[in-house]
Each structure stands twice: as C-alpha cells, then as structure tokens.
Scaffold this motif. Sequence first.
Motif, PDB file in Angstrom:
ATOM      1  N   UNK A  22       0.863  -1.183   0.000  1.00 38.15           N
ATOM      2  CA  UNK A  22       0.000   0.000   0.000  1.00 38.15           C
ATOM      3  C   UNK A  22       0.903   1.239   0.000  1.00 38.15           C
ATOM      4  N   UNK A  23       0.525   2.311  -0.696  1.00 39.28           N
ATOM      5  CA  UNK A  23       1.355   3.520  -0.631  1.00 39.28           C
ATOM      6  C   UNK A  23       1.316   4.135   0.759  1.00 39.28           C
ATOM      7  N   UNK A  25     -10.654  -1.078   4.489  1.00 40.26           N
ATOM      8  CA  UNK A  25     -11.424   0.156   4.639  1.00 40.26           C
ATOM      9  C   UNK A  25     -10.556   1.290   5.154  1.00 40.26           C
ATOM     10  N   UNK A  26      -9.645   0.975   6.069  1.00 42.74           N
ATOM     11  CA  UNK A  26      -8.782   2.009   6.658  1.00 42.74           C
ATOM     12  C   UNK A  26      -7.937   2.697   5.585  1.00 42.74           C
ATOM     13  N   UNK A  27      -7.372   1.907   4.666  1.00 42.67           N
ATOM     14  CA  UNK A  27      -6.559   2.497   3.602  1.00 42.67           C
ATOM     15  C   UNK A  27      -7.394   3.440   2.734  1.00 42.67           C
ATOM     16  N   UNK A  37      -9.122   8.958   0.922  1.00 39.43           N
ATOM     17  CA  UNK A  37     -10.093  10.047   0.774  1.00 39.43           C
ATOM     18  C   UNK A  37      -9.612  11.297   1.517  1.00 39.43           C
ATOM     19  N   UNK A  38      -9.122  11.121   2.739  1.00 37.32           N
ATOM     20  CA  UNK A  38      -8.632  12.278   3.508  1.00 37.32           C
ATOM     21  C   UNK A  38      -7.446  12.948   2.806  1.00 37.32           C
ATOM     22  N   UNK A  74     -13.147  -8.310  -2.054  1.00 40.55           N
ATOM     23  CA  UNK A  74     -12.468  -7.022  -2.230  1.00 40.55           C
ATOM     24  C   UNK A  74     -13.443  -5.851  -2.083  1.00 40.55           C
ATOM     25  N   UNK A  75     -12.964  -4.787  -1.434  1.00 44.36           N
ATOM     26  CA  UNK A  75     -13.771  -3.591  -1.232  1.00 44.36           C
ATOM     27  C   UNK A  75     -13.675  -2.671  -2.447  1.00 44.36           C
ATOM     28  N   UNK A  76     -14.768  -1.980  -2.728  1.00 45.05           N
ATOM     29  CA  UNK A  76     -14.748  -0.899  -3.709  1.00 45.05           C
ATOM     30  C   UNK A  76     -14.344   0.396  -3.017  1.00 45.05           C
ATOM     31  N   UNK A  77     -13.527   1.195  -3.692  1.00 44.00           N
ATOM     32  CA  UNK A  77     -13.176   2.529  -3.193  1.00 44.00           C
ATOM     33  C   UNK A  77     -14.438   3.339  -2.888  1.00 44.00           C
TER      34      UNK A  77
END
Length: 396
Positions: free
Chosen positions: A161-162, A193-195, A200-201, A226-229
Amino acid sequence: MLSSASHTRFAPADRMKALPTQFFASLVGKVGRMQAQGHDLINLGQGNPDQPTPPHIVAALQEAAAKPQYHKYPPFSGYPFLKEAAAARYKADYGVELDPETEVAILFGGKVGLVEISQCLLNPGDVCLVPDPGYPDYWSGIALAGARMVMMPLAGDHDFLPDYESLPADETARAKLMYINYPNNPTGSTADAKFYEETVRFAERHRIAVVSDFAYGAIGFDEEKPRSFLQTPGAKNVGIEIYTLSKTYNMAGWRVGFAVGNAELIRLINLIQDHYYCSLFGGIQEAAALALTGPQDCVGDLVHIYKQRRNALYSELERIGWQAKKPSGSFFCWLPVPQGMDSAGFADLLLEQAHVVVAPGIGFGPHGEGYVRMGLLASEERLREAAQRIGRLNLF
C-alpha cells in the motif's frame, strides 16, 4: 513513379516521442521466437484470461447482433440500460448508490478510461501520483498529457500500500491526479477500509482526483470480498472507479467497461469520448448488461478456479523452496527472485532453460525490481509443471 527508397519521411508529434517504451513488447518477441523453434512454453507472463466467456453472455450477443436497432449508430455516451445495469451491480455488490445518468460512463474497456482521465485533467507539467510497481498504461496517459509522474513506492513490509505520509510534500502539493489499484496488479495484494479512508482524507487535503482501478474487483480469496473505493464515505467527492468486464466475466476481447463515481469526472470522460467514439456496438452493450444483471454463479465459479490454481501452484513452489506470500486478490502472483539476480535476467533464465514465461518486475516500475509476476492463467497441472521445471534448475 517514385521508387520505394524515396518515400516521404514524416516527423511524429512530440507526444509520440514521449510515450514510454513498451517493456513487455520485447518479452513477447522472445516468446514468439522460442515458440517458432518448437519449444513447449508455459506462458504465465501475461494477464489474458484463459477461460471462455460464459455461454449465456455469448448467446445474448448472438441474439442481440440480429436486432436492426443496433445496426445504427448507438447513443454517443452509450445505452441507458447498460448504465442502469452497472449501477444495479454496484448497489447489489457494494451497497453503493449511483445515478446511471450522471455517475456512470461506458468505456471501450477499462484501459481506455485509465488513459483518457489523464487527458481530461492534466496539463503539461502537472503532477500525477502513480503506484510503483503499477500497471504501465497509467504512464501512457500521463505521457500523452505531457504531465509528470511521481512514483508512490509499494513495499512488502507495508502490504504493498502507498505510504502517503512518506511522499515528498512539495510533490503532493502539486499533484492533480492519482491512481490506486486493488486487488493489485502486479502484487496480488488487497486494500482494507482504513486504507481507503486515508486515501479520501489525503485527496481532500491536497485537492487530488483519485482513480481507483478496480479491474480485479471480483477476484478475492480466503473468504475476503475485495472492497470498492466507492464504499468509503466521501469517495464520490474526490474520485471515480474504473471497472471492466474483462476479468469478472472473461470478456477481455469484448472491450467493455465503465467508470463510476464523481459526476464532474464522469462528464469529462463522456465529453472526451464524444470526440473519439460513437460508443460500443449495441449488441455488446446488451450482452454486457445481461452479464451484470443476470445470474452471478459464473463469477463465483471463476474465483474458485483461480483459488484452486493458486493453492496448487504455491504447494509446488513451497516444495521447490521458493518462499512467497500468496496473493489475496487478482490472478497474479508476485514472487521474489533468487538472491544475486535481477528480475529481467531471472525471467530470461526461466524462459530459456525452463521454458516458463514470467513478467520481470522491473517492467512495472523501479520498485518492481527483485520480483517477477506470474499469472494463474493455466490449468492446475500446467502450473504445477511450471514450478517443477523451475525446481529442476536448483535455484532455491
């Protein structure tokens, strides 16, 4: 008559000279030469799904192709029924509400949207943040816009993750656009979800447009969907997600995808496409809508096939002593090269001595060095055989 030697030479536009070198073109050339010599190659180097499109989708196209209304130009931005189908799929899978008219754009495959968005937003000299390693076609759109890339390193000890806090502050202040991609090509990692909340922030703070490349969104393992953005609060305010039917329904050759999310970015994509295309053939749009709204058992069956292949391959890799973390999504495996070797040299060695094709990590960016990418795009038997051939080289 003019002789062939006196043909006029044309100088290409500067933007053509700025395009990145297609790193994998040379790999394809090597593979072709080996095949021409009659070698039995196991090609795990590309991202081309090996299973056929489900029969009910093919049948829908065959029937739709005969309908005279589709033999005329389609609406410029696509048929409303396909946009409604995309919105319905997102509502069913992710609980995300989308306005089909203003928050969905039909694409000629996801790749086109990934390249077009740079043209929509970036001026010469503007900064775009890209994952490293990442999908090389992000680079192409940025080059065509005359913009500048700033790499976001993806490291194994940070779950690929970046790390936004470690990026140069002066570059993030200039950035107008960024790409993220989970499940990830090439690393096979997924995001939580945290990433996405951090993303977003970060985007809000720096006024950056986010493009989430969700090409492998349907392919997650170990009971993890997998989660969607766009499931993230505020995501629609800062960006879009690009989805393709290529991987979910084995429709790579059909060239159909869509962008969803921020209405202003969707408007810009539709506007630029008005100048390039007159949308997809209506028969393909009808079959794609059926794929999205029809029974989804084929998707579950496909994910099961990839999971079985992953497990078969990794049990064999373990047996030959090649230690690597299993992917949590996508159909790619990201494997460390033996100590003292670089990724291109190792890939050449596997091609020439084991007749196994893998993609060298350096082709995905500087931080891809030290790895090769292997696709789960052959039968379990062939994947096991590939590992056994590599094992016979005694590299591990």
